[in-house]
Scaffold this active site. Structure first.
Site, PDB file in Angstrom:
ATOM      1  N   PHE A 180       6.196 132.262  51.061  1.00 17.74           N
ATOM      2  CA  PHE A 180       7.261 131.450  50.487  1.00 17.74           C
ATOM      3  C   PHE A 180       7.373 131.763  48.985  1.00 17.74           C
ATOM      4  CE2 PHE A 180       8.939 127.315  48.915  1.00 17.74           C
ATOM      5  CZ  PHE A 180      10.066 127.218  49.721  1.00 17.74           C
ATOM      6  N   THR A 182       7.153 130.246  46.204  1.00 15.00           N
ATOM      7  CA  THR A 182       6.176 129.711  45.253  1.00 15.00           C
ATOM      8  C   THR A 182       4.772 130.255  45.475  1.00 15.00           C
ATOM      9  OG1 THR A 182       5.772 127.799  46.676  1.00 15.00           O
ATOM     10  CG2 THR A 182       7.431 127.548  44.941  1.00 15.00           C
ATOM     11  N   LYS A 183       4.541 131.007  46.550  1.00 11.68           N
ATOM     12  CA  LYS A 183       3.201 131.502  46.852  1.00 11.68           C
ATOM     13  C   LYS A 183       2.850 132.699  45.975  1.00 11.68           C
ATOM     14  CE  LYS A 183       2.239 128.551  50.183  1.00 11.68           C
ATOM     15  NZ  LYS A 183       3.502 127.828  50.444  1.00 11.68           N
ATOM     16  N   ASN A 184       1.683 133.291  46.236  1.00 12.03           N
ATOM     17  CA  ASN A 184       1.168 134.324  45.331  1.00 12.03           C
ATOM     18  C   ASN A 184       1.871 135.667  45.466  1.00 12.03           C
ATOM     19  OD1 ASN A 184      -0.493 132.239  44.751  1.00 12.03           O
ATOM     20  ND2 ASN A 184      -2.411 133.314  45.095  1.00 12.03           N
ATOM     21  N   LEU A 185       2.620 135.865  46.527  1.00 15.38           N
ATOM     22  CA  LEU A 185       3.601 136.931  46.640  1.00 15.38           C
ATOM     23  C   LEU A 185       4.664 136.419  47.597  1.00 15.38           C
ATOM     24  CD1 LEU A 185       3.556 139.091  49.440  1.00 15.38           C
ATOM     25  CD2 LEU A 185       1.178 138.941  48.730  1.00 15.38           C
TER      26      LEU A 185
END
Length: 385
Positions: A180, A182-185
């Site tokens: 998603f 907002t995640k780290n990728l």
């Protein structure tokens, strides 16, 4: 007045855009060469565990539970400090959820609580790497010794993290990721299932592809013709298309940089907030190298709502992660009651996620720190001009 600082934000570059455009101009938009390549690239971050790309993080959980054989009559142990999908995707397969409390400090699944919650009907125990900090997987393995339960790592927050020097993705029987924004990728929407067990990985890949079987040796009518395919067990269309896998491949090339930027920002928060009365900063175990998807502080003395409102009024997009899953009305209607997981419930009453993403500037971070201090003093900091 400047725009509100979000608690999370994607980082998209011209290289990412070019990768997507190149795929749009290719012969493949859905399942093509970028899917296989993305899965191979992911395996470079999972210690070699095979990966199956899927449509989103919730799909990854659904696929993983299906691969584990979860069905009616089975139990799945889940910590309440997670997004609701960790539990609801197992409910969708007919399972009964058993909630087990989390540990103090990391707020990941407590191995002792998991052991106490495990019965002969337990099919899966799902650990959640809250905020990007890995759960204690060796202790969880010990807690499940002598049972038939599979261990699942909900690593939506923790791709790139390590546990005792071993990468997330190689620690559990099944691991799920979310991509998603907002995640780290990010792949815009997307996720993946990883497994060190080839049979589980095959089941995951089939379930995400409607259950289709094409391998000649496994067909029940192998002489039907070259077009022939069969469904032996029902699945769903959870495929991640080539165009989004191309974005994921481009993003993965910068995952190390993303992790380093998050770690630097976390260290900066730690230093600035160390002596600020009324808050506790997140802790980590010596054996963990977290991925730091979130920066969750604890606001003391029952002031979390007040501080949240004041920071939002100052243009700081703080967030609360998460409402304990068993507090959701859908679970309350099934008979789950508050008070069953006191550590998670107490943490929820204090938790506040501060903005954290690679593009957060030092000036923006200073603005967050100043606004938090002002909110704790009982004033609302002015929004930046």
């Amino acid at each position: 007045m400047t725009a509100m600082l979000p608690y999370g934000r994607q980082s998209v570059t011209d290289d990412d855009v070019a990768a997507v455009v190149a795929t749009l101009r290719s012969d493949w938009l859905t399942t093509g060469p970028q899917v296989d390549a993305f899965e191979a690239d992911l395996a470079g971050w999972t210690g070699g565990a095979g990966c199956a790309a899927v449509a989103n993080g919730t799909a990854a959980l659904h696929v993983a539970y299906a691969a584990a054989g979860v069905g009616p009559g089975d139990e799945v142990v889940v910590p309440p400090m997670t997004f609701v999908a960790t539990a609801s995707s197992a409910v969708a397969l007919g399972a009964r959820i058993v909630f087990a409390d989390v540990e103090e400090e990391t707020f990941t699944l407590d191995p002792a609580a998991a052991a106490a919650a495990t019965t002969a009907r337990t099919k899966v125990v799902a650990a959640v790497d809250y905020a990007g900090h890995p759960a204690d997987y060796d202790a969880l393995r010990t807690a499940l010794a002598g049972t038939d339960a599979l261990l699942l790592a909900d690593a939506a927050h923790s791709i790139g993290a390590t546990y005792r020097g071993r990468p997330v993705g190689s620690l559990a029987d099944l691991t799920t990721f979310s991509f998603f924004p907002t995640k780290n990728l990010t792949t815009a929407e997307g996720g993946a299932v990883a497994s060190v067990d080839p049979e589980l990985l095959t089941r995951a890949r089939r379930f995400r592809n409607i259950g289709l079987v094409r391998e000649r040796a496994e067909l029940r009518a192998p002489d039907e013709g070259g077009w022939h395919q069969e469904v032996h067990e029902f699945g769903l269309n959870y495929r991640l298309p080539d165009v989004l896998c191309a974005l994921g491949r481009s993003q993965l090339r910068r995952l190390g940089d993303f992790l380093a930027a998050r770690a630097r920002l976390v260290a900066r928060y730690d230093e600035a907030l160390a002596d600020l009365p009324g808050v506790l900063t997140p802790t980590r175990r010596s054996w963990a190298a977290p991925a730091w998807h979130l920066y969750p502080v604890r606001v003391l003395d029952g002031r979390r709502r007040e501080v949240y409102d004041r920071m939002r009024a100052a243009g700081i997009g703080v967030q609360v992660n998460y409402l304990p899953v068993h507090w959701h009305p859908a679970f309350a209607d099934l008979g789950y009651r508050r008070g069953s997981c006191p550590v998670a419930e107490s943490f929820y009453g204090q938790q506040l996620s501060l903005p954290l993403y690679p593009g957060l500037t030092d000036a923006d971070q200073d603005r967050v720190i100043d606004a938090l201090g002002a909110a704790l003093r009982g004033v609302t900091a002015p929004t930046a001009a």
